[in-house]
Design an enzyme around this catalytic site. Structure first.
Site, PDB file in Angstrom:
ATOM      1  N   HIS A 274       0.831  -1.203   0.000  1.00  0.00           N
ATOM      2  CA  HIS A 274       0.000   0.000   0.000  1.00  0.00           C
ATOM      3  C   HIS A 274       0.872   1.261   0.000  1.00  0.00           C
ATOM      4  O   HIS A 274       0.734   2.128  -0.861  1.00  0.00           O
ATOM      5  CB  HIS A 274      -0.914  -0.034   1.226  1.00  0.00           C
ATOM      6  CG  HIS A 274      -1.835   1.141   1.343  1.00  0.00           C
ATOM      7  ND1 HIS A 274      -3.157   1.094   0.977  1.00  0.00           N
ATOM      8  CD2 HIS A 274      -1.627   2.410   1.778  1.00  0.00           C
ATOM      9  CE1 HIS A 274      -3.714   2.274   1.180  1.00  0.00           C
ATOM     10  NE2 HIS A 274      -2.803   3.099   1.670  1.00  0.00           N
ATOM     11  N   GLU A 275       1.789   1.332   0.953  1.00  0.00           N
ATOM     12  CA  GLU A 275       2.640   2.530   1.051  1.00  0.00           C
ATOM     13  C   GLU A 275       3.561   2.642  -0.162  1.00  0.00           C
ATOM     14  O   GLU A 275       3.883   3.748  -0.601  1.00  0.00           O
ATOM     15  CB  GLU A 275       3.449   2.532   2.353  1.00  0.00           C
ATOM     16  CG  GLU A 275       2.621   2.482   3.646  1.00  0.00           C
ATOM     17  CD  GLU A 275       1.535   3.555   3.759  1.00  0.00           C
ATOM     18  OE1 GLU A 275       1.638   4.595   3.088  1.00  0.00           O
ATOM     19  OE2 GLU A 275       0.556   3.330   4.514  1.00  0.00           O
TER      20      GLU A 275
HETATM   21 ZN    ZN Z   1      -3.178   5.175   1.827  1.00  0.00          ZN
END
Ligand code: ZN
Length: 504
Positions: A268-269
């Site tokens: 995600h990051e």
């Molecule tokens: Zn996010």
């Protein structure tokens, strides 16, 4: 022409000064969450507060207003998506907002956020909403004032949504969310009544932190995150922050008894990071070097986390590596079981722990409550009851207490009202972009199976990253996919996945 170009250069120079101050704050903020010793907090607060006021003064400099006025009358803005036109349009938007907010209101909001956050922490710890209620009331009052100061068209919500999601409106969100809601509730119902449950125990075996860190880094690198222009560190609340070209910081946390948190968190990051690393360095400081909106930023993280990272072809490549990294935890686990476990769906109370299907229902509930709180249709004292009954309607479960209900999120306590919808916008944009990428690039998912993620990253760079804020989110999605934002691509994706995993 030469004169206008000189004015543009002067404007960009001023914006770069502001960005330099802001990126210094971002770096100090990153340090605070990762390496700063606890006792450094007082000096850090002074540093951040001083940088914030220098930044505010630099950005509200009347000279910026003059430059915007002169450039708006110049021939350089004739083409609406030219560099100058986009920079003038977006700078005007934030400049006017910053100038319209009285300094005493900004100060009071900052002070209230500190107190409200304290009250929220206590209220959540004790499961006692009445401790937080007066602070929510006060925060709403300040946010209404903010909305009146900056002005808005349509719903008052639009004034608060604008800084997060420029040009998006409550009216439009209502429409898209309405398309999404009934089919999602129905989908969740089908999954629950199928009686089938994914083998999620395999995710809760022992996954040593060192191995998690190595494996997650390997995955981030494989999808294209450049570790020579970025870092991965540990923090309590994972985040990503772009400091500037060549420097993007992301964080995660490791739970040795759960695989999912760190691994999907890093994907995600990394998705956020790939966007930051793909913004045009030559435009750093101006809107052309910045992300469009929180929703578009989130579309990048969700795409890599969910559409790519939970796909069959992704795990075709990574499963043997997973097995080598955790021979004990994955002993006897088949690729099919693994794929099902990472795609498991189950109604749950906590938004941040929820799966891809139920997540958006958590957001819609918050959106409805925020709309009604702002207009006064809902009183703050009725929030717990409304929250609980909506959770029942949407998810078929009831929070046993407010800590697992209306007190679970920090957002309202620090004044982030109208922020939640950007998460669902991210999911919607991700699905719509991804559908288009699949149709534009032949054999996209086959390439994942061989560990090649360059075709997708190249497409995102070309269609989204390199433009900075040249287009609004709505304009971008129309240009890239030929359609306005729609619920269908996300619904199609979730329906297909559910069919594959649960057979319903
Ligand atoms: Zn996010």
């Amino acid at each position: 022409m030469a004169k206008s170009q000189a004015l543009y250069a002067e404007l960009v120079g001023k914006l770069q000064e502001v960005q330099t101050l802001e990126s210094t704050s971002a770096l100090l903020g990153w340090d605070q969450e990762t390496y700063m010793p606890t006792r450094g907090v007082e000096v850090r607060a002074r540093q951040l507060s001083m940088l914030a006021s220098l930044g505010h003064a630099a950005f509200t400099d009347p000279r910026i207003g003059e430059l915007l006025g002169e450039l708006a009358a110049s021939e350089l803005v004739r083409e609406p998506y030219s560099d100058v036109a986009a920079v003038v349009r977006e700078t005007r938007r934030s400049y006017d907002r910053a100038r319209k907010l009285p300094a005493e209101l900004v100060k009071e909001m900052a002070a209230t956020a500190v107190m409200a956050q304290q009250a929220w922490t206590e209220a959540r710890g004790k499961g006692n909403y009445s401790i937080f209620q007066p602070w929510l009331e006060k925060t709403l009052g300040l946010k209404r004032r903010e909305a009146e100061c900056v002005g808005y068209k349509g719903h008052i919500y639009n004034a608060l949504l604008d800084p997060f999601e420029p040009d998006e409106t409550a009216e439009n969100l209502r429409g898209v969310f309405a398309e999404l809601r009934a089919p999602l509730v129905e989908l969740v119902g089908r999954i629950v009544s199928s009686g089938r449950r994914a083998p999620i125990e395999i995710l809760h075996r022992r996954y040593p932190a060192d191995a998690q860190s190595t494996f997650a880094r390997e995955a981030a690198k494989q999808i294209g995150f450049d570790f020579e222009s970025g870092r991965l560190d540990v923090s309590v609340h994972p985040f990503n922050t772009g400091i500037g070209p060549g420097d993007c910081r992301m964080t995660t946390r490791y739970d040795e008894n759960y695989f999912g948190d760190a691994f999907f968190g890093v994907l995600h990051e990394s998705g956020h990071g790939l966007y930051e690393q793909g913004l045009p360095a030559e435009h750093w400081g101006s809107p052309l070097g910045q992300a469009i909106s929180l929703g578009i930023h989130e579309s990048q993280s969700r795409m890599w986390e969910n559409l790519v990272g939970r796909s069959r072809s992704f795990w075709k490549f990574f499963f043997p590596k997973l097995h080598a990294a955790y021979p004990q935890a994955t002993a006897g686990v088949s690729p099919e079981q693994w794929l099902w476990a990472v795609n498991h769906v189950e109604p749950s109370l906590i938004r941040t722990e929820s799966d891809e299907v139920t997540y958006n229902l958590h957001i819609m509930l918050r959106f409805e409550i925020e709309l009604n709180l702002l207009t006064g249709n809902l009183s703050t004292k009725d929030v717990p009851a409304v929250w609980n009954s909506m959770t029942r309607d949407f998810l078929g479960i009831t929070p046993p207490n407010d800590a697992q209900g209306c007190l679970q999120d920090i957002h309202w306590s620090h004044g982030a009202i109208a922020y939640f919808p950007t998460y669902t916008l991210g999911n919607l944009y991700a699905a719509q972009f991804y559908q288009q990428a699949k149709s534009d690039i032949g054999g996209l998912e086959e390439s994942f199976a061989t560990g090649d993620f360059k075709p997708l990253l190249g497409w995102l760079r070309e269609k989204i990253h390199r433009h900075g804020k040249r287009y609004s989110a709505g304009e971008l999605v129309r240009r890239v996919t030929g359609r306005p934002l729609e619920a269908k691509p996300l619904l199609d994706h979730l329906t297909r996945k559910t069919k594959e995993a649960y057979g319903v």
